[in-house]
Motif scaffolding. Structure first.
Motif, short mmCIF file in Angstrom:
data_model
loop_
_atom_site.label_atom_id
_atom_site.label_comp_id
_atom_site.label_asym_id
_atom_site.label_seq_id
_atom_site.Cartn_x
_atom_site.Cartn_y
_atom_site.Cartn_z
N GLU A 18 -16.25 8.66 -12.23
CA GLU A 18 -15.29 7.63 -11.82
C GLU A 18 -14.50 7.07 -13.00
O GLU A 18 -13.30 6.79 -12.88
CB GLU A 18 -16.05 6.50 -11.11
CG GLU A 18 -15.26 5.22 -10.87
CD GLU A 18 -14.23 5.34 -9.77
OE1 GLU A 18 -13.26 4.55 -9.79
OE2 GLU A 18 -14.41 6.20 -8.89
N GLU A 23 -7.51 2.70 -13.93
CA GLU A 23 -8.02 1.52 -13.25
C GLU A 23 -7.36 1.37 -11.89
O GLU A 23 -6.28 1.90 -11.63
CB GLU A 23 -7.77 0.28 -14.11
CG GLU A 23 -8.54 0.27 -15.43
CD GLU A 23 -8.31 -1.01 -16.21
OE1 GLU A 23 -7.56 -1.88 -15.69
OE2 GLU A 23 -8.85 -1.13 -17.31
N HIS A 24 -8.02 0.61 -11.03
CA HIS A 24 -7.49 0.38 -9.69
C HIS A 24 -6.12 -0.29 -9.78
O HIS A 24 -5.88 -1.16 -10.62
CB HIS A 24 -8.44 -0.50 -8.88
CG HIS A 24 -9.70 0.20 -8.48
ND1 HIS A 24 -9.81 0.89 -7.30
CD2 HIS A 24 -10.89 0.32 -9.10
CE1 HIS A 24 -11.04 1.42 -7.21
NE2 HIS A 24 -11.71 1.08 -8.30
N GLY A 25 -5.24 0.11 -8.91
CA GLY A 25 -3.91 -0.49 -8.84
C GLY A 25 -3.21 -0.01 -7.59
O GLY A 25 -3.66 0.91 -6.90
N VAL A 26 -2.10 -0.65 -7.29
CA VAL A 26 -1.30 -0.28 -6.12
C VAL A 26 0.12 -0.02 -6.60
O VAL A 26 0.97 -0.92 -6.59
CB VAL A 26 -1.32 -1.38 -5.03
CG1 VAL A 26 -0.56 -0.92 -3.79
CG2 VAL A 26 -2.75 -1.77 -4.68
N ASP A 72 -0.52 7.09 -4.05
CA ASP A 72 -1.75 6.72 -4.75
C ASP A 72 -2.40 7.92 -5.43
O ASP A 72 -2.79 7.85 -6.60
CB ASP A 72 -2.73 6.06 -3.78
CG ASP A 72 -2.21 4.73 -3.28
OD1 ASP A 72 -1.85 3.88 -4.11
OD2 ASP A 72 -2.14 4.54 -2.06
N LEU A 76 -3.05 8.64 -9.50
CA LEU A 76 -4.37 8.85 -10.10
C LEU A 76 -4.44 10.17 -10.86
O LEU A 76 -5.12 10.27 -11.89
CB LEU A 76 -5.44 8.82 -9.00
CG LEU A 76 -5.68 7.46 -8.34
CD1 LEU A 76 -6.56 7.62 -7.11
CD2 LEU A 76 -6.32 6.49 -9.34
N ARG A 206 -8.85 -0.65 4.57
CA ARG A 206 -8.56 0.06 3.32
C ARG A 206 -7.07 0.13 3.03
O ARG A 206 -6.67 0.58 1.95
CB ARG A 206 -9.14 1.47 3.38
CG ARG A 206 -10.66 1.51 3.51
CD ARG A 206 -11.15 2.93 3.63
NE ARG A 206 -12.61 2.99 3.74
CZ ARG A 206 -13.25 3.79 4.58
NH1 ARG A 206 -12.56 4.62 5.36
NH2 ARG A 206 -14.56 3.79 4.63
N CYS A 208 -3.80 -1.72 2.18
CA CYS A 208 -3.39 -3.02 1.67
C CYS A 208 -2.04 -3.44 2.27
O CYS A 208 -1.32 -2.64 2.88
CB CYS A 208 -3.30 -3.00 0.14
SG CYS A 208 -1.98 -1.95 -0.50
N ARG A 309 -9.29 7.63 -4.46
CA ARG A 309 -10.08 7.82 -5.68
C ARG A 309 -11.12 8.93 -5.51
O ARG A 309 -11.34 9.73 -6.42
CB ARG A 309 -10.73 6.50 -6.10
CG ARG A 309 -9.72 5.43 -6.48
CD ARG A 309 -10.37 4.18 -7.01
NE ARG A 309 -10.91 4.36 -8.35
CZ ARG A 309 -10.18 4.23 -9.47
NH1 ARG A 309 -8.89 3.93 -9.40
NH2 ARG A 309 -10.74 4.39 -10.65
#
Length: 333
Positions: A18, A23-26, A72, A76, A206, A208, A309
């Motif tokens: 992982e 990092e997590h983002g939109v 997304d 990634l 899930r 957003c 992810r």
């Protein structure tokens, strides 16, 4: 080819750690541009790589989708791949085409890959885009480095296992396209967004708020397009036709084409897929020679959106396992 149960062993996908993902983002939708090819405009969104020496990727959406479906996942994977997501003819912001069949879409993709002059690509397809990607990989192995199929719309005959099965009687009516256009105008855009999300996503929590707003903008674009309803009906008719041909003698069977794919392949399926028979992804992993399977039990039809992810980790695992670009990107750090 008859769909069988999931008792036969298939190779499981490898997940990269992982921490190797951003990092997590939109992120917002990636910027797009028009590409004129053979007298027709295709709309393409670019996701620039974030590291040097990245390889090329091409993302293909499903029936009723667009290049925004890959925002997304492409973000990634930008640690390894320079991505381009294309709107198929008549969808998103691409101009309508002349034919709306799996072979016609595959021909368009082949021409685009050749035209873009990026060499062989890592090819991704969701749903209808998965069926198209299989045909591209089978017919032009020189253009495909790896293949990733997410809920691929490969042939199955029991349409009771698909919400779209209720549309089958519509295809037999001479006024099908006009009826679909009228139905589109009867629904408020907000209501249509909710219907589409409920059909494609297993867990709406899930998704957003930003992605919901973007989906609404996409729907409003369809309402402004005079051709969209007709393109959708003709594409669905073409997909059903490819299903039927796959169970008849001849070279046009998508399952026969899948058996001839030589690219290392990742197949991702959602255990709560309401649009493609959940048995299709395991069957594809059995049929395609060099394949591995990732089944996500609590995910629906668009795993690249709902579980981006996890899908990204499986893709990076595929690239590492097959040695694609490993000399330039050390995933073992």
């Amino acid at each position: 080819m008859r769909l069988r149960g999931q008792t036969e062993a298939v190779k499981r996908a490898t997940l990269c750690p992982e921490h190797l993902l951003p990092e997590h983002g939109v992120p917002p939708p990636w910027p797009g541009r028009e590409v004129r090819l053979d007298g027709m405009v295709s709309y393409v969104r670019d996701t620039p790589a974030t590291a040097p020496g990245a390889e090329q990727a091409l993302y293909v959406h499903g029936l009723g989708g667009s290049s925004q479906n890959w925002t997304d996942l492409a973000g990634l994977l930008a640690v390894r791949l320079h991505g381009q997501a294309i709107d198929l003819p008549g969808f998103g912001r691409s101009e309508p085409g002349h034919r709306y069949t799996v072979p016609a879409f595959a021909e368009r993709l082949i021409r685009y890959i050749e035209h873009s002059d990026r060499g062989a690509v890592h090819l991704f397809g969701n749903s209808l885009g998965g069926a198209v990607a299989v045909q591209v990989a089978a017919l032009r192995p020189d253009l495909v480095r790896t293949l990733t199929l997410i809920s691929p719309a490969l042939p199955f005959l029991d349409f009771r296992r698909s919400l779209q099965g209720r549309l089958l009687p519509l295809l037999a009516l001479p006024q099908a396209e006009r009826m679909a256009a009228r139905r589109l105008t009867e629904l408020a855009p907000e209501a249509l967004v909710e219907q589409l999300l409920e059909a494609c996503v297993a867990d709406l929590s899930r998704i957003c708020e930003q992605r919901r707003r973007e989906a609404l903008e996409e729907i409003q674009l369809r309402y402004q397009s005079e051709h969209y309803a007709g393109v959708y009906v003709r594409t669905f008719r073409g997909l059903v036709s490819s299903f039927l041909r796959s169970y008849l003698p001849g070279p046009g069977s998508l399952w026969r084409l899948a058996r001839s794919v030589r690219a290392p392949t990742l197949v991702v399926g959602g255990g709560r897929d309401r649009l493609v028979d959940v048995r299709v992804a395991p069957q594809a992993a059995r049929v395609i020679p060099d394949s591995r399977l990732l089944m996500l039990g609590q995910v629906g039809h668009v795993a690249q959106i709902e579980a981006a992810r996890l899908v990204a980790r499986a893709v990076l695992g595929l690239l590492t396992e097959t040695g694609e670009g490993a000399e330039r990107h050390d995933l073992a750090r």
